[in-house]
Design a protein around this motif. Structure first.
Motif, short mmCIF file in Angstrom:
data_model
loop_
_atom_site.label_atom_id
_atom_site.label_comp_id
_atom_site.label_asym_id
_atom_site.label_seq_id
_atom_site.Cartn_x
_atom_site.Cartn_y
_atom_site.Cartn_z
N ALA A 508 0.83 -1.20 0.00
CA ALA A 508 0.00 0.00 0.00
C ALA A 508 0.87 1.27 0.00
CB ALA A 508 -0.93 -0.01 1.22
N ILE A 509 1.96 1.26 0.76
CA ILE A 509 2.85 2.43 0.79
C ILE A 509 3.52 2.63 -0.56
CG2 ILE A 509 4.94 3.37 1.86
CD1 ILE A 509 4.09 1.86 4.44
N SER A 510 3.93 1.52 -1.18
CA SER A 510 4.54 1.61 -2.52
C SER A 510 3.53 2.12 -3.55
CB SER A 510 5.08 0.24 -2.92
OG SER A 510 5.60 0.27 -4.23
N TYR A 511 2.29 1.64 -3.47
CA TYR A 511 1.23 2.08 -4.38
C TYR A 511 0.94 3.58 -4.19
CZ TYR A 511 -3.40 2.33 -6.55
OH TYR A 511 -4.49 2.68 -7.33
N ALA A 512 0.90 4.03 -2.90
CA ALA A 512 0.65 5.44 -2.62
C ALA A 512 1.77 6.32 -3.15
CB ALA A 512 0.49 5.64 -1.11
N ARG A 513 3.02 5.84 -3.08
CA ARG A 513 4.15 6.62 -3.60
C ARG A 513 4.06 6.75 -5.12
NH1 ARG A 513 7.73 3.68 -1.67
NH2 ARG A 513 8.12 4.78 0.28
N ASN A 514 3.66 5.68 -5.78
CA ASN A 514 3.57 5.71 -7.25
C ASN A 514 2.39 6.54 -7.73
OD1 ASN A 514 5.80 4.02 -7.39
ND2 ASN A 514 4.55 2.16 -7.39
N GLN A 515 1.27 6.51 -6.98
CA GLN A 515 0.06 7.21 -7.41
C GLN A 515 -0.03 8.63 -6.86
OE1 GLN A 515 -2.13 5.95 -9.62
NE2 GLN A 515 -0.79 4.14 -9.79
N GLY A 516 0.90 9.03 -6.03
CA GLY A 516 0.93 10.41 -5.55
C GLY A 516 -0.03 10.70 -4.41
N PHE A 517 -0.33 9.73 -3.55
CA PHE A 517 -1.18 9.98 -2.38
C PHE A 517 -0.36 10.70 -1.31
CE2 PHE A 517 -3.70 6.66 -4.34
CZ PHE A 517 -5.00 7.07 -4.07
N ASP A 518 -1.06 11.54 -0.56
CA ASP A 518 -0.38 12.33 0.48
C ASP A 518 -0.23 11.57 1.79
OD1 ASP A 518 -0.24 14.56 -1.24
OD2 ASP A 518 -2.31 15.09 -0.74
N VAL A 519 -1.25 10.79 2.17
CA VAL A 519 -1.27 10.11 3.47
C VAL A 519 -1.70 8.66 3.27
CG1 VAL A 519 -2.14 10.16 5.84
CG2 VAL A 519 -1.91 12.29 4.58
N VAL A 520 -1.06 7.75 4.00
CA VAL A 520 -1.47 6.35 4.06
C VAL A 520 -1.88 6.05 5.49
CG1 VAL A 520 -0.80 3.94 3.73
CG2 VAL A 520 0.10 5.70 2.20
N LEU A 521 -3.12 5.60 5.69
CA LEU A 521 -3.62 5.21 7.01
C LEU A 521 -3.70 3.70 7.06
CD1 LEU A 521 -6.48 7.84 7.50
CD2 LEU A 521 -4.08 8.02 8.14
N VAL A 522 -2.92 3.08 7.95
CA VAL A 522 -2.83 1.62 8.03
C VAL A 522 -3.70 1.14 9.18
CG1 VAL A 522 -1.28 -0.35 8.32
CG2 VAL A 522 -0.48 1.70 7.14
N ASP A 523 -4.75 0.37 8.84
CA ASP A 523 -5.65 -0.20 9.84
C ASP A 523 -5.16 -1.60 10.19
OD1 ASP A 523 -7.83 -0.50 11.53
OD2 ASP A 523 -9.04 -1.43 9.97
N THR A 524 -4.98 -1.90 11.46
CA THR A 524 -4.50 -3.21 11.89
C THR A 524 -5.59 -3.93 12.69
OG1 THR A 524 -3.55 -2.34 13.94
CG2 THR A 524 -2.12 -2.40 11.99
N ALA A 525 -5.41 -5.23 12.87
CA ALA A 525 -6.38 -6.03 13.62
C ALA A 525 -6.26 -5.75 15.10
CB ALA A 525 -6.15 -7.51 13.35
N GLY A 526 -7.39 -5.77 15.80
CA GLY A 526 -7.37 -5.62 17.25
C GLY A 526 -6.76 -6.85 17.89
#
Length: 641
Positions: A508-526
């Motif tokens: 997801a971070i690599s995809y955001a860097r390639n697509q020009g997203f400003d913020v990546v919010l990572v949701d994890t399991a409880g």
């Protein structure tokens, strides 16, 4: 062996210093003590660890002095506490007149030749620890066994077998248990009959027999009712049959929504029609602004009561009686002692615990306030209660104000300049609201003009991906691409269930860097803090992806559990990380704050344990119900009676 011993004023002026070991100066550990303990009002414990050193300190509130001793933490020096007490007493007695007469000028211009006195006190403390006599074994005459008589020992031996027999009977089967219970009841019934027969000789034998028969039938009727308890019908049916829903679908492929081809496509998240006003809540808000947490205090009402109450007893009492009654609790120009503060601190501790502060934290806070005020000279018209309460309020505000403020918008803009996405990881226990508050933060970031990519790394909980997909659709409906020049402001990156969460976050971070997203919010399991395999997986996700901000999501409803959660989360991240300096929690998201009224103690417990700021506060169910913490508002709610 001591590394150093230093004496300085609370204003930062070093009065005297002793260097016991050649090496780096004591500046770094003492500065760490000042930053982490003295300025943060964490003086409940007189010990502080900095790297390889253990620091012990003592405060002199009358002359505003601090005594600090440092030694290697692998050493066990039993004389340190005695040494610091002796040095404190000797130093202040020697220079008392200079402090009292010259004040601050005495500290600036004074010369403190204390080396000979210190070396003498150090030798005495070391010798006192060596002279301590070893413990001697007691003789037979000193033991309790020698005081027992023969008669006493015979009686106890005679009683023990009876107790064992009773225990054996009680440990038997249910039948034996019922018989054992029935036997005493029979005996007691017989005793009653005998006593009744002895006391009242008017009863004939026929009447006694009739009574016994009635009791016998009554007892058997009760036993028969218990044995005839109807068995449930569900036991007759063996096996469990699956429930078939009317609108259900037995085909598992139809229910599988984890199609990896949907990542990044606008068609995968169609615009959803729903009530925008219900999702936004407040219509008069300013878009993109994070409002402070507010609390309506009752200070004005309390002041009115205080003004009205003194006028009532003045009518009943005379002039002198009323005057002495008003001045009864006042302390004039005297130094506070621990005995003066103990009753007030005990009430304050109970009040904090009632407000949901963890019990351990409440004790440490009161201890810190006691050390801060002990020996301090009071004003003429000041009560002990008001002084302790004011000191506690100042300590609570200082705890809630972070050492380093987390400014997410500034950090995101800094990441934009370096042409990389700003990554935030959310972690916490089950059911605290990680996904919901992630959506709120996404909405806040979108309103500030930043594009967001949500990484669905909760691959365990059923419905986790679908929940994020629903939030993505609604956020796109509130901020359609037409309003942002054709750019989709929020997208979901997901790979379904049962996958490696760390790998999905990396993609997801690599995809955001390639697509020009400003913020990546990572949701994890409880995950619970005691689950070692899941905590290892979380530490791996954080270590591999190196997020810019790690936020712990916690409920405002918890009390003592908040301490356990944060301590074990930080410990697990440190233990399971392979890095030399492991990445720990950077900030806290406090959720469900609208459900607790004025029991806001969880905020104190969490910030006291981690020394990390509360970045966001969740206050409702709409996307706008996100606030920043206002320390004074929280303390006002906490101190409310």
């Amino acid at each position: 062996m001591l590394d150093f011993f230093t004496i300085f004023s609370k204003g930062g002026l070093v009065l005297w210093c002793f260097q016991g070991v050649r090496g780096p100066a004591a500046t770094a550990p003492v500065n760490a003590l000042i930053r982490s303990v003295l300025l943060q009002e964490r003086g409940g414990n007189n010990s502080f660890t900095h790297e390889a050193l253990t620091l012990k300190y003592k405060l002199d509130n009358q002359f505003e002095l601090v005594f600090v001793v440092g030694f290697q933490k692998i050493l066990t020096l039993t004389y340190v506490d005695k040494l610091i007490d002796d040095v404190h007493k000797e130093f202040r007695d020697k220079y008392r007149n200079e402090f009292q007469q010259k004040g601050a000028l005495g500290l600036l211009n004074g010369t403190f030749d204390f080396k000979d006195d210190f070396m003498r006190l150090l030798r005495d403390a070391e010798e006192s620890s060596k002279v301590r006599a070893p413990t001697v074994m007691k003789t037979f005459e000193q033991s309790l066994k020698s005081q027992k008589t023969v008669k006493c020992m015979i009686e106890t031996r005679g009683e023990k077998p009876k107790e064992k027999v009773k225990n054996k009977k009680n440990k038997g089967s249910k039948k034996d248990g019922t018989e054992a219970v029935a036997a005493p009841s029979k005996a007691s019934a017989g005793d009653k009959q005998l006593s009744a027969a002895g006391d009242k000789e008017e009863l004939t034998k026929d009447e006694i027999l009739q009574k016994n028969r009635e009791e016998f039938f009554r007892r058997h009727m009760k036993a028969g009712e218990k044995s005839r308890s109807p068995k449930p019908d569900a036991q007759k049916e063996k096996g469990k049959k699956p429930r078939v829903w009317d609108l259900g679908n037995s085909n598992a492929k139809v229910l599988d929504y984890s199609n990896s081809a949907t990542n990044g496509s606008a068609e995968a998240c169609p615009v959803e029609e729903f009530d925008h006003d219900m999702a936004l809540g407040d219509k008069n808000r300013e878009p993109g602004r994070l409002y402070d947490l507010e609390y309506e205090s009752d200070d004005e009402a309390e002041e009115e009561k205080v003004v009205q109450n003194p006028s009532k007893p003045s009518v009943k009492k005379g002039g002198l009686g009323g005057m002495f009654g008003m001045l009864k609790g006042l302390v004039g120009s005297k130094s506070l002692t621990r005995e003066d503060m103990d009753p007030v601190l005990e009430k304050m501790k109970d009040h904090l615990i009632a407000k949901n502060v963890a019990a351990e934290i409440a004790v440490q806070l009161c201890e810190s306030v006691a050390k801060k005020l002990e020996g301090k000279v009071m004003g003429t018209f000041t009560t002990v209660t008001s002084t302790v309460k004011q000191a506690l309020q100042e300590a609570l505000v200082q705890i809630l104000q972070p050492q380093r403020r987390v400014d997410v918008l500034r950090d995101v803009m800094d990441a934009q300049r370096h042409r990389r996405p700003y990554v935030i990881t959310f972690c916490g226990v089950n059911g605290v609201g990680k996904s919901t508050n992630l959506a709120k933060i996404s909405f806040w970031l979108i309103e500030n003009g930043f594009s967001v990519l949500i990484a669905a790394c909760d691959t365990f909980r059923a419905g986790a991906v679908e929940q994020l997909r629903t939030h993505t659709r609604r956020l796109n409906a509130l901020h359609p691409p037409e309003s942002h020049g054709g750019r989709t402001m929020v997208q979901l990156y997901e790979k379904g269930y049962g996958k490696d969460a760390a790998g999905i976050a990396m993609e997801a971070i690599s995809y955001a860097r390639n697509q020009g997203f400003d913020v990546v919010l990572v949701d994890t399991a409880g995950r619970m803090q005691d689950n070692a395999p899941l905590m290892t997986a979380l530490a791996k996700l954080i270590a591999v992806n190196a997020p810019d901000l790690v936020l712990f999501v916690g409920e405002a409803l918890v009390g003592n559990e908040a301490v356990d959660q944060l301590v074990k989360f930080n410990k697990a991240l440190a233990d399971h990380s392979m890095a030399q300096t492991p990445r720990l929690i950077d900030g806290i998201v406090l959720t469900k704050f609208d459900t607790i009224d004025d029991k806001v103690g969880a905020a104190i417990s969490m910030t006291y344990i981690t020394s990390k700021p509360i970045v966001f506060v969740g206050t409702g169910q709409t996307y706008c119900d996100l606030r920043s913490l206002n320390a004074k508002a929280v303390v006002a709610a906490l101190m409310k009676a």
